[in-house]
Design a protein around this motif. Structure first.
Motif, mmCIF file in Angstrom:
data_model
loop_
_atom_site.group_PDB
_atom_site.id
_atom_site.type_symbol
_atom_site.label_atom_id
_atom_site.label_comp_id
_atom_site.label_asym_id
_atom_site.label_seq_id
_atom_site.Cartn_x
_atom_site.Cartn_y
_atom_site.Cartn_z
ATOM 1 N N GLY A 213 0.819 -1.215 0.000
ATOM 2 C CA GLY A 213 0.000 0.000 0.000
ATOM 3 C C GLY A 213 0.847 1.257 0.000
ATOM 4 O O GLY A 213 0.501 2.260 -0.643
ATOM 5 N N GLY A 216 2.740 1.108 -3.676
ATOM 6 C CA GLY A 216 1.969 0.818 -4.881
ATOM 7 C C GLY A 216 2.295 -0.510 -5.527
ATOM 8 O O GLY A 216 2.130 -0.680 -6.736
ATOM 9 N N TRP A 217 2.754 -1.473 -4.723
ATOM 10 C CA TRP A 217 3.049 -2.795 -5.270
ATOM 11 C C TRP A 217 1.759 -3.571 -5.521
ATOM 12 O O TRP A 217 0.819 -3.483 -4.719
ATOM 13 C CB TRP A 217 3.904 -3.607 -4.305
ATOM 14 C CG TRP A 217 5.236 -3.032 -3.972
ATOM 15 C CD1 TRP A 217 5.866 -1.974 -4.575
ATOM 16 C CD2 TRP A 217 6.111 -3.488 -2.929
ATOM 17 N NE1 TRP A 217 7.077 -1.745 -3.987
ATOM 18 C CE2 TRP A 217 7.266 -2.662 -2.967
ATOM 19 C CE3 TRP A 217 6.042 -4.498 -1.986
ATOM 20 C CZ2 TRP A 217 8.324 -2.831 -2.095
ATOM 21 C CZ3 TRP A 217 7.102 -4.675 -1.108
ATOM 22 C CH2 TRP A 217 8.231 -3.851 -1.165
#
Length: 232
Positions: A213, A216-217
């Protein structure tokens, strides 16, 4: 060679194995198999493995203790047993993590080298790596001059060791880490995930999902199924 071909850069895709590609912890699953078929090889005073795994947060220490269970066993005997175990395991209806089988196939189709990076041992994972067309980097067992296991290992392929192994392979192949992928399910895979530009979290680890989170994975569910479904 065309200019377009010259611009193509190599990329590698690194996969943790246990509970990332296969649905179980291979050392635990194999130990059950080994106990059932080699009762004379198992010391009576060994602690229960599942309880030891649950009670030991230090995975590197646990890894070393686990391999001491096989001290005195000829490596060839363990290798043969490992292949028999995998031959049975692979037929299970929930033996694999299906999104990861699909990811392996996609990377191979794209011409990327697939690398399995695991704290488990070669006797258990060699057949899996062959089946997936992958390079295997794992915990390597030490043997004496007669080919008998000492119970010690070169270095547990856990945590930072995974990231360092991935870094060596990327350098050897001239790959930019920004172009490379890594997949892992546990916090001990975090160093590996951070070593590449395209990390993917597998499953529900709270720590890894928090990292995902933040940065941005992608997060992929660890949906289980048979090998055949993953190859479909």
């Amino acid at each position: 060679m065309t200019g377009a071909a010259l611009r193509v850069r190599p990329a590698l895709a690194f996969f943790d194995v246990d509970e990332t590609v296969i649905a179980e912890k291979s050392p635990v699953a194999f130990w059950r198999y080994w106990q059932d078929r080699h009762p004379g090889r198992v010391a009576a005073d060994l602690p229960d493995l599942s309880s030891e795994v649950a009670a030991t947060p230090d995975r590197e220490a646990l890894n070393r203790r686990y391999y001491r269970r096989y001290a005195g066993v000829p490596l060839a005997e363990l290798e043969a047993a490992g292949r028999r175990w995998y031959g049975e395991y692979r037929r299970g209806g929930t033996a694999f993590v299906l999104p990861m089988l699909a990811a392996v196939a996609e990377h191979r189709a794209a011409g990327r080298r697939v690398v399995l990076v695991s704290g488990s041992m070669r006797p258990l994972l060699a057949a899996l790596a062959e089946e997936l067309g992958a390079t295997l980097v794992c915990t390597e067992l030490l043997v004496d001059a007669d080919g008998v296991l000492t119970g010690e290992v070169r270095r547990p392929m856990i945590g930072q060791a995974k990231a360092e192994a991935a870094g060596r392979l990327m350098r050897e192949h001239g790959a930019d880490p920004a172009d490379c992928f890594a997949y892992g399910d546990h916090e001990s895979d975090l160093a590996l995930l951070r070593a590449v530009g395209r990390p993917v979290v597998v499953g529900d680890s709270p720590l890894l999902k928090e990292e995902a989170g933040r940065f941005g994975w992608p997060v992929t569910p660890a949906r289980r199924g048979p090998l055949e479904a993953g190859h479909a």
